[in-house]
Motif scaffolding. Structure first.
Motif, PDB file in Angstrom:
ATOM      1  N   TRP A  36       0.856  -1.187   0.000  1.00 25.51           N
ATOM      2  CA  TRP A  36       0.000   0.000   0.000  1.00 25.51           C
ATOM      3  C   TRP A  36       0.893   1.239   0.000  1.00 25.51           C
ATOM      4  O   TRP A  36       1.885   1.302   0.744  1.00 25.51           O
ATOM      5  N   PHE A  37       0.528   2.192  -0.844  1.00 30.02           N
ATOM      6  CA  PHE A  37       1.196   3.481  -0.910  1.00 30.02           C
ATOM      7  C   PHE A  37       0.146   4.561  -0.759  1.00 30.02           C
ATOM      8  O   PHE A  37      -1.051   4.301  -0.896  1.00 30.02           O
ATOM      9  N   ARG A  38       0.569   5.780  -0.519  1.00 34.41           N
ATOM     10  CA  ARG A  38      -0.373   6.886  -0.451  1.00 34.41           C
ATOM     11  C   ARG A  38       0.262   8.152  -1.012  1.00 34.41           C
ATOM     12  O   ARG A  38       1.476   8.297  -1.015  1.00 34.41           O
ATOM     13  N   GLU A  44       4.839  13.697  -2.877  1.00 31.41           N
ATOM     14  CA  GLU A  44       5.164  12.499  -3.646  1.00 31.41           C
ATOM     15  C   GLU A  44       4.475  11.277  -3.022  1.00 31.41           C
ATOM     16  O   GLU A  44       4.170  11.264  -1.835  1.00 31.41           O
ATOM     17  N   ARG A  45       4.281  10.270  -3.852  1.00 31.52           N
ATOM     18  CA  ARG A  45       3.719   9.032  -3.352  1.00 31.52           C
ATOM     19  C   ARG A  45       4.694   8.392  -2.367  1.00 31.52           C
ATOM     20  O   ARG A  45       5.900   8.363  -2.614  1.00 31.52           O
ATOM     21  N   GLU A  46       4.171   7.872  -1.268  1.00 30.33           N
ATOM     22  CA  GLU A  46       5.036   7.294  -0.260  1.00 30.33           C
ATOM     23  C   GLU A  46       4.561   5.903   0.154  1.00 30.33           C
ATOM     24  O   GLU A  46       3.377   5.581   0.101  1.00 30.33           O
ATOM     25  N   VAL A  93      -4.691   9.882  -1.118  1.00 30.53           N
ATOM     26  CA  VAL A  93      -5.215   8.806  -1.958  1.00 30.53           C
ATOM     27  C   VAL A  93      -4.345   7.578  -1.690  1.00 30.53           C
ATOM     28  O   VAL A  93      -3.117   7.661  -1.758  1.00 30.53           O
ATOM     29  N   TYR A  94      -4.975   6.480  -1.363  1.00 31.52           N
ATOM     30  CA  TYR A  94      -4.268   5.242  -1.042  1.00 31.52           C
ATOM     31  C   TYR A  94      -4.322   4.294  -2.229  1.00 31.52           C
ATOM     32  O   TYR A  94      -5.403   4.037  -2.778  1.00 31.52           O
ATOM     33  N   THR A 107       9.767  -1.456  -0.694  1.00 35.27           N
ATOM     34  CA  THR A 107       9.249  -0.194  -0.171  1.00 35.27           C
ATOM     35  C   THR A 107       9.299   0.959  -1.171  1.00 35.27           C
ATOM     36  O   THR A 107       8.879   2.067  -0.839  1.00 35.27           O
ATOM     37  N   TYR A 108       9.807   0.711  -2.375  1.00 32.24           N
ATOM     38  CA  TYR A 108       9.870   1.755  -3.396  1.00 32.24           C
ATOM     39  C   TYR A 108       8.822   1.486  -4.461  1.00 32.24           C
ATOM     40  O   TYR A 108       8.652   0.365  -4.916  1.00 32.24           O
TER      41      TYR A 108
END
Length: 125
Positions: A36-38, A44-46, A93-94, A107-108
Motif C-alpha cells: 500500500w502506498f499513499r 510524492e507518493r510514499e 489517496v491510497y 518499499t519503493y
C-alpha cells in the motif's frame, strides 16, 4: 497480469478507523508480494505497508507503525489495510500495488508493476 481495485476510503474523524480493501484478479495474486502506498496533495507518493505472498512477513512506514495493519486473504484474492488512530496527516489517496511473481516485500514504488486506481481517505480534525 494482475488487476487491482481498491475500496473503503471515505471521510473519517481523527482518532477513527478505516479498513481499505484491494481486490485482485489474475492467477498470480497468491504468489505476489503486495503493498500500500499513499499520495497526499502536493506530495510524492510514499510507502505505507507491504506484505509477502504468504502473509507472515510485513513492513511498515515509521509513520504508521502501531496504527496500521496490512493483511491478505489469498482465498479471496484480497489485501487489506486496517487503519486505526487516524490522524489528519493520513489524508491521501491510497493505492494498492503488486510486485512481480517471485519477488519479496519492497518499499519503493518503482519496484511494483501493478497498481490500482486509488481510494481517497480524508481525516478531519
Amino acid at each position: 497480469q494482475v488487476q487491482l481495485v481498491e475500496s473503503g476510503g471515505r471521510l473519517v474523524q481523527a482518532g477513527g478507523s478505516l479498513r481499505l480493501s484491494c481486490a485482485a484478479s489474475g492467477r498470480t495474486f497468491g504468489s505476489s508480494a503486495m503493498g500500500w502506498f499513499r499520495q497526499a496533495p502536493g506530495k510524492e507518493r510514499e510507502f505505507v505497508a507491504a506484505i509477502d505472498w504468504s502473509g507472515p512477513y510485513k513492513r511498515y512506514a515509521d509513520s504508521v507503525k502501531g496504527r496500521f495493519t496490512i493483511s491478505r486473504d489469498n482465498a479471496k484474492n484480497t489485501v487489506y489495510l486496517q487503519m486505526n488512530s487516524l490522524k489528519p496527516e493520513d489524508t491521501a489517496v491510497y493505492y494498492c500495488a503488486g510486485r512481480p511473481v517471485g519477488f519479496g516485500v519492497a518499499t519503493y514504488d518503482y519496484q511494483y508493476d501493478y497498481w490500482g486506481q486509488g481510494t481517497q481517505v480524508t481525516v478531519s480534525s
